[in-house]
Structure formats: structure tokens, C-alpha cells
Design an enzyme around this catalytic site. Sequence first.
Site, PDB file in Angstrom:
ATOM      1  N   GLU A 124     110.852  59.255  59.033  1.00  0.00           N
ATOM      2  CA  GLU A 124     111.254  59.911  57.801  1.00  0.00           C
ATOM      3  C   GLU A 124     111.265  61.431  58.027  1.00  0.00           C
ATOM      4  O   GLU A 124     110.335  61.935  58.624  1.00  0.00           O
ATOM      5  CB  GLU A 124     110.277  59.600  56.661  1.00  0.00           C
ATOM      6  CG  GLU A 124     110.797  60.121  55.327  1.00  0.00           C
ATOM      7  CD  GLU A 124     109.868  59.830  54.140  1.00  0.00           C
ATOM      8  OE1 GLU A 124     108.752  59.312  54.349  1.00  0.00           O
ATOM      9  OE2 GLU A 124     110.268  60.143  53.024  1.00  0.00           O
ATOM     10  N   GLY A 264     100.818  64.538  56.688  1.00  0.00           N
ATOM     11  CA  GLY A 264      99.572  63.823  56.436  1.00  0.00           C
ATOM     12  C   GLY A 264      99.602  62.413  56.988  1.00  0.00           C
ATOM     13  O   GLY A 264      98.754  62.028  57.793  1.00  0.00           O
ATOM     14  N   ALA A 265     100.598  61.656  56.584  1.00  0.00           N
ATOM     15  CA  ALA A 265     100.668  60.266  57.013  1.00  0.00           C
ATOM     16  C   ALA A 265     102.028  59.696  56.650  1.00  0.00           C
ATOM     17  O   ALA A 265     102.805  60.333  55.949  1.00  0.00           O
ATOM     18  CB  ALA A 265      99.572  59.446  56.347  1.00  0.00           C
ATOM     19  N   GLU A 267     104.189  55.969  55.564  1.00  0.00           N
ATOM     20  CA  GLU A 267     104.022  54.635  55.012  1.00  0.00           C
ATOM     21  C   GLU A 267     104.857  53.541  55.666  1.00  0.00           C
ATOM     22  O   GLU A 267     105.200  52.551  55.002  1.00  0.00           O
ATOM     23  CB  GLU A 267     104.363  54.689  53.519  1.00  0.00           C
ATOM     24  CG  GLU A 267     105.852  54.943  53.186  1.00  0.00           C
ATOM     25  CD  GLU A 267     106.245  56.395  52.944  1.00  0.00           C
ATOM     26  OE1 GLU A 267     105.520  57.298  53.423  1.00  0.00           O
ATOM     27  OE2 GLU A 267     107.272  56.638  52.287  1.00  0.00           O
ATOM     28  N   HIS A 300      97.521  56.658  48.889  1.00  0.00           N
ATOM     29  CA  HIS A 300      98.929  57.064  48.751  1.00  0.00           C
ATOM     30  C   HIS A 300      99.849  56.197  49.624  1.00  0.00           C
ATOM     31  O   HIS A 300     100.831  55.640  49.136  1.00  0.00           O
ATOM     32  CB  HIS A 300      99.053  58.543  49.122  1.00  0.00           C
ATOM     33  CG  HIS A 300     100.435  59.099  49.014  1.00  0.00           C
ATOM     34  ND1 HIS A 300     100.869  59.792  47.916  1.00  0.00           N
ATOM     35  CD2 HIS A 300     101.482  59.058  49.873  1.00  0.00           C
ATOM     36  CE1 HIS A 300     102.133  60.147  48.090  1.00  0.00           C
ATOM     37  NE2 HIS A 300     102.528  59.717  49.281  1.00  0.00           N
ATOM     38  N   GLU A 301      99.527  56.100  50.892  1.00  0.00           N
ATOM     39  CA  GLU A 301     100.412  55.340  51.797  1.00  0.00           C
ATOM     40  C   GLU A 301     100.406  53.860  51.428  1.00  0.00           C
ATOM     41  O   GLU A 301     101.433  53.197  51.477  1.00  0.00           O
ATOM     42  CB  GLU A 301     100.004  55.537  53.262  1.00  0.00           C
ATOM     43  CG  GLU A 301      99.912  56.993  53.735  1.00  0.00           C
ATOM     44  CD  GLU A 301     101.094  57.870  53.380  1.00  0.00           C
ATOM     45  OE1 GLU A 301     102.220  57.349  53.265  1.00  0.00           O
ATOM     46  OE2 GLU A 301     100.897  59.082  53.178  1.00  0.00           O
ATOM     47  N   HIS A 304     102.638  53.240  48.482  1.00  0.00           N
ATOM     48  CA  HIS A 304     104.057  53.286  48.829  1.00  0.00           C
ATOM     49  C   HIS A 304     104.627  51.895  49.118  1.00  0.00           C
ATOM     50  O   HIS A 304     105.838  51.700  49.049  1.00  0.00           O
ATOM     51  CB  HIS A 304     104.275  54.149  50.079  1.00  0.00           C
ATOM     52  CG  HIS A 304     104.607  55.582  49.801  1.00  0.00           C
ATOM     53  ND1 HIS A 304     105.504  55.970  48.832  1.00  0.00           N
ATOM     54  CD2 HIS A 304     104.187  56.737  50.402  1.00  0.00           C
ATOM     55  CE1 HIS A 304     105.619  57.302  48.845  1.00  0.00           C
ATOM     56  NE2 HIS A 304     104.827  57.785  49.779  1.00  0.00           N
ATOM     57  N   GLU A 323     108.016  59.729  45.833  1.00  0.00           N
ATOM     58  CA  GLU A 323     106.864  60.614  46.079  1.00  0.00           C
ATOM     59  C   GLU A 323     106.167  61.037  44.793  1.00  0.00           C
ATOM     60  O   GLU A 323     104.935  61.013  44.712  1.00  0.00           O
ATOM     61  CB  GLU A 323     107.272  61.821  46.919  1.00  0.00           C
ATOM     62  CG  GLU A 323     107.728  61.478  48.341  1.00  0.00           C
ATOM     63  CD  GLU A 323     106.699  60.692  49.143  1.00  0.00           C
ATOM     64  OE1 GLU A 323     105.517  60.649  48.758  1.00  0.00           O
ATOM     65  OE2 GLU A 323     107.090  60.095  50.176  1.00  0.00           O
TER      66      GLU A 323
END
Length: 879
Positions: A124, A264-265, A267, A300-301, A304, A323
Site C-alpha cells: 500500500e 506504523g503497520a 493490514e 487498528h490493523e 481493518h 482509515e
Amino acid sequence: MTKNIPQEHFLKDYQSPQYEIKSVYLTFYLSPNKTQVINHMVVEAKGGKAPLLLDGDKSLTLVSIKENNQLLLKEDYELNSESLTLFPKSNQFELEIVTEVDPESNTYLEGLYRTNGNYCTQCEAEGFRRITYYMDRPDVLSSFTTKIVADKAESKVLLSNGNLIESGDLPNNQHYAVWEDPYKKPCYLFALVAGNLEVVEDTFVTQENREVALKIYVEARNLDKCEHAMQSLKKSMQWDEERFGLAYDLDVYMIVAVDDFNMGAMENKGLNVFNSKYVLAKPESATDHDFEGIESVIGHEYFHNWTGNRITCRDWFQLTLKEGLTVFRDQEFTADMLSPDVKRIEDVKRLRNNQFPEDAGPMAHPIQPQSYIEMNNFYTMTVYEKGAEVVRLYHTLLGEKGFQQGMKRYIECFDGQAVTIQDFRQAMAEANDVNLNQMHHWYIQPGTPHLKVTKTYNPITKCLALKFSQFLNGKQVHLPLLIPVLFGFMDEEGTALPIKPSISTKNKVTQTEKGMLLKVTQLNDTFEFMGLETEPYLSLLRHFSAPVSLDYKATEEELMVLASHDSDSFVRWESIQKLAMLNLKENVIRFENSEPFLILDSYLNAFKAVLEDNEIDLALKSLAMALPDVIYFSEQYEEVNMDAILASHNFLKKAIAEFFEESLLETYQALEASEKPKYRYHKEDIANRMLKNRCLNYLLQLPKHFDIGVAQYQNHHNMTDVLAALEAMNHLARVERAQCLEDFYQRWQSDNLVIDKWFALQASAQSDQALEDVKKLTKHPDFTYHTPNRLRSLLGVFGRLNFAGFHDKTGEGYQFLAEEVLKVDKLNPQVAARLASLFSQWQRLAEPRKTLMYKAIEHIASAEDLSKDVFEIVSKTLK
Ligand code: ARG
Ligand code: ZN
């Protein structure tokens, strides 16, 4: 400037894809400098006979193309550095494209790259085109199967999305694994990881009674730091079932932690890749803040998986669809795990410190941008945090139940599809049988709305009129926003007064689960209330019910009453912050007139009331005792006089310390004595440490208390306390500070995440030495341009938080950072662009800084071969 102006992409040009990729089978022959990728696709034309345009990148080496097993010749296709165009002979066909890539030399950390000898991917937004030629856009969904072939000794673990369906040995010490993802997905969610990783395992049983294997992959040396991440994952899974009714959908959920990561990360379906900062923690090496960050990013991930993966975006202009919604969900998760009131204040601070400046600067964009040059530049505070605030507006308007009904409908209607923000709004509206069309205005207009409130009270009729006027970018020519305002009235003692809207106002005011709500829907909107015996004090924007800047000129008396009596903890906090701000601003004027500084009685009294309040939650107390951050303080000015702002801020901090010395010391000692020997990540313990360290920070404004800081450092209770001690000592160039820093370095030399803190401490030190120190640190053996975390902790922190050093009057701080941006741009454009955006406020700085910063940006802009990323930032900044 770069010779070829990079292309700009517009939302208005969106066209749906002409081809469908039914399935894709990828085979990777991994090798550090030459990895071969065989991309086998089944393709179908959707309509007529258009050419098939596949996205690519200059980093790809094309080896061969076969259409229905026929090798294509050079004249059969068109190839350039960004795309491959084919002219298919039939409507349904198979394509096999073979490319080679060089993971070892991939310093952009986008596509397939190596980190500490392991392979990993980041796709992404548009990284998949650095792996193979493909329709690299989120509205092309396909079924992926991935076969990985690699050297056994070099890559023990072979991972991709979905379920493992086959694995085994091959000749020449090679082995392979085949992964199949049962869910169709866009290529930005593709992931591959391979290397010598160890795994921590657990299980989770879903509400449908399915057992899910949970696996966290890390390097062997980090095996002892995964416990908190695993707990966070299990809590996330449970919470999403309980609050949103959403359960996980595969048999395995994998997380991989890597040290070199741009964000950060990520998904990726079934295989999240994380910056190790958001996985690894133990009490000795990570702070409460780190623990909280891990819990929220893991959440968060995970969230998603439904809001992002099962339902994805039609195009990148819809980014906030996934997001904004997922940040809203992770905020609610953290609120439910810890303290909702504390979380709300922290989120507002974050928004004001980071998003408000963005919205007021040259990169301002609506939460749905209308165009971009480099999509990676639009993973912003605006799309994420303001986007979450806008989702929160739906929640405030519809209530938890209505919002959840909307979510249910959203998922029923759009599961498995790539959709738009309009689709989301439609689901919310239909499920609640309301019209939400006006909400669209929040999505398409940039800028922080300014909400001005004027009150008129008539003592004869006992009637109160409140006029709300909304401004955007200083004007009233915009499409009116729907602004929900939670509010209350209060008398001089702080007792709540009844709310009786007049007939004409009645339908604009409702009782909600969060309290009384009025809805501003026009540029100028007046509300009338009756039966008020005295002129009430106004408690407005409770819970920070909309992402606006509220302009209501409350009196000092009013603020003092609100600060100690409001039923809403956000308004209590906000009121004391406003008193502090009045004081800070007053001293800016005094600085400019060369008059002595003063401390306002109103602020002093409010501070005293909070400090002596024994009922209040300790974390809220600590937040109330903090001064407004320098960034938010400087945001209050059209022209920023940095010297005046810093002098005023430093003065007030020290004045508070002197005035309340005894009480701060007592509070500190009591909390220090009550500290439990064993660290717990628990809201009470966190609140204790927060308040204790707030007191410590004030106390160390007075040099005579320096020893307390040294003693707390030496206790080595946990990293929260150790770091707080170092931070409190950081502004004074005392030998003890240097000794503690040296000791810290020796102890933690082998732990990258802790060494990042060591760099960040020195980068943020507000001393005359700071710039020299930071320059020297770029030569330190532990400094590297290849690890984004290291760049952010030294260069990012310096530019964002070192007001004295970065804004050095000679302009040397600006020059230094400009040179660094150019160096970083050669290796990692995404990180360079983030650093370049630290110059965005130049127009608001008072001279000489304005011109000096301008020159630094020009210097970047004039360089040869800038990346698209940096080009977009600096060209917009100079406009
Ligand atoms: N989707 C990821 C997340 O929010 C972040 C991806 C950021 N990508 C980027 N190119 N900056 O969880
Ligand atoms: Zn996200």
C-alpha cells in the site's frame, strides 16, 4: 526542479477498470539480489476491446510475457518505466509475466525488500507494481495463490496471505510453501515474508466457535517482548465481536515485526507486517505510551480486516473510508480498554497539535483529496485523524445504536466490494431513515472550521439567544457544515441549569446519550432558550463533539467555574487550558513590549484547585496540570514570534514550579512511595505514573531538585519512569544529564527501539548546543539512513520538537535539515517527504525566520532528480 513535472491524478477522472483479473498465481524464487517473480493471471475483458494497461515501475526487469502460452515479441506490447500495455487477442485469456527484482538494493522499503536479512513486502498504496506488472488499483479484486521457493538455511519461514495449503523440500537445500487466500482482494493487501524468524503462538476462539491460530513472528532476540502484543490482539478480537459484532474470518492470523518500516503497520490479509515499535515491549524497555501505542495499532490493523479488507476503497481518493473509520474504531477500543475521558483529551491534543497545522498549511486537503501526485503523501493526519472525527460525527448524531445499525447495513450491502464514502453515508442514512447528505461537505472542503459563538441574554424575557457562525479559511463562502454541538448551561456556582429551547429552536436540539445536542446546519444559525433566571455560563462542545476551533470569548470567571464544575471532563480540561492560554498570550504581548512577565490569578487559582482536588482521576489531573503544547500555542498566531512564544512558555512553567513547589513535591513523593514494585499495564498505575512524572517535570524546572531526577533515573523501576526522568533533566546541560545519558546508552546499546529514544532525547533538548549535538549524532556509529525509525527519532524529532535548535536564528537548523532531506531522498523518498513537510509553516514565521526557512525549502526544490514524493511537498509548500 525535476525536469519532467510528475503527473497529477484527479478524482474526477476516475474510470472503472476494463478488465477483471479472475485469479492470480504468483511464484517467487527468492534470492537477495535477483528474485524471480512469475505472475500467472486469468484475465477477462469487461466490455469492448481496450488495450490492457498494467502498472509497473523502473525497478522491474521484464523477462518474458506469454499470452495463452504464446511468447509475446517486443512488437506485441508497449513498455515504459511505469507501465506495460498489452493488446489481447481474446476476451478471456491467461497471462504469464516473468520479472526480476532486487530486494537487497530496495532502500525505498516499498515492494519486496530486505530487512535484517529477512524478506518482506509493503504494497500500500502502490508498491505491488514494484513486484510485478499488474492492475495496481484497489478496485481490482482477485483470488491470490502464492508459492514461495527459497533457500532453507536463509529462509526457514515462508509466509503469505491466507491458508497454507502445501509445503515441502526441494533439491539443492531449497524448500517451498504455497498459500491460498480464500478472499478476493486488491493487490495492496498482498504480503510475503520469508526469513529466519521465530514464532510466539496462541489461539482465539471466535463467537462462532472457530479456533483461530494466532502467530507473532519476530527475530529470536525479541521472543521475550511479544506478550503484550499477543494480549492486545486477543482483546481486539474480543472487542470487535462485542461492540461491532464482527468476527475474524480465516483460520490463522499472523503478525510479523520488522525493524525497517516506513509507517506504523500494514493490514495485509491474514499477514500483518508491523514496525517492531508497535509489537515489541517489556516494562524495562518500553513506556506506558509504547504499551498503549501497541494496543491501539494492533487493534487498528485487526479492525481493518472488516473495514478495509472485506470492504475496501474504490480508489485512493476514498482512503478515509477505511482509515477514518478504522481510526475511529481503534480510538473507541482504547477508550474501552483504558479511560474514555483521558483518551478523548489525548486524541484532541493529537488532532490540534498535528492536524490543525496541516489544515492551515500549504498541504491542506479535504479528508477526501481531489488530486495527488504521490499517493503516499496523503496518508496524513487529515485523512486519518480528521477522518476519524468525521466518522465520530455520525456516531454523535445517530447514537451508538443507530451507528451500529448503519455499520451492519454497510457490511451487508458492500461486503466483498470496493466502495466510496458515499456508500458509507448511504448505509448510515438508510439504516436510520435520516438524510445525511449535508455530511458530504465535511469530505470535500479543507481547513479547520472556525465556530464563532455570540450570546445575547435578555433579563426581562429571560431568553438567551446563541448565534453560531461558521467560517472556513476565514470566510463564509463555503458549503455549510453540519456541526453537532454538545452543550449545557450553568450558574455561577456551577449548578446545571435547565435547557428549554424555544419553539423555533426545538427541532434543532435533541437529548442524546452523550447529553444535550444542538445541530448547527447553516453558515449563521441562531438558537433560542427560555426560562433562564440569570445569564448562564456556557459549556460548549462537550466531548469535543466536532473538529472545529471554537471561538467563544468566555470570561475568566466563567472559565474558572467550568474548570472545576463542569460535568464534562473535556470541558473542564479545556477551560483550564484556556486560562493557561490567556496567560501565555498575555506574556507574549509583554515580551514584545519589553515588559516583565506575569502569572494570572485566574490560572493560578484554577491550577491550585486541580492540584488540591482529591476526587479527580489522576490522569485527568495530570492532563489539566500540563501547559498547552508549544505547537498549539503557536497555532494561535497568524504571525509566529518564536522567541516570544518560547520565553512565555518557559516562564510560566517555571513560575508554576516555584509557586506550587511544596505541593508538587509532596504529591511527587507520595506517588513515588506508592509505586508498586511490579509494573502493570493498568489504567490506575498508568495514571499514577503520569501524575508523578508531571510533578517531576515541574520540579526539575528548579535546579535544586535535579537530584530527584537523577535518583528516579537510577532506580530503574521501568522505562516509563526512566524516560520521564531523562526528559525532565533534558533542558539543562548539567553533567548529571550527560552521565545518565551515557549510562542509558551503555545499558541499551543492543536494543534498537531504546536507542531510538536515546537519539530522540538529544534531538529534542532545548539548549544552545542542540544543533551541534544533532549534527554530531548523524555521524554516530548507531545512526543509519536506512532505518526510518532512526531517521524519525533524530531528524524528525529535531524538526518537530526542537523549537530552539531547529528555529535557530541563524537559519542553520533549517539548512541542516534541508541537506538531510536531500540525502534521505536518494534512499527513501517516503521518509524524505515527511521530513520535508516540517518546513510547511514558513509563511507564518516572523522574520528573519520566514526568509531563512524559505531559502532552505528553495534549496531542496532546486536539487536535481527529486523524487515525486519530495517534489510534491516542496512545490506545494513554496506556492
Ligand atoms: N494502511 C496502513 C494503516 O493505516 C498504513 C499504510 C500506509 N501506507 C503508506 N504508503 N504510507 O494501517
Ligand atoms: Zn489504517
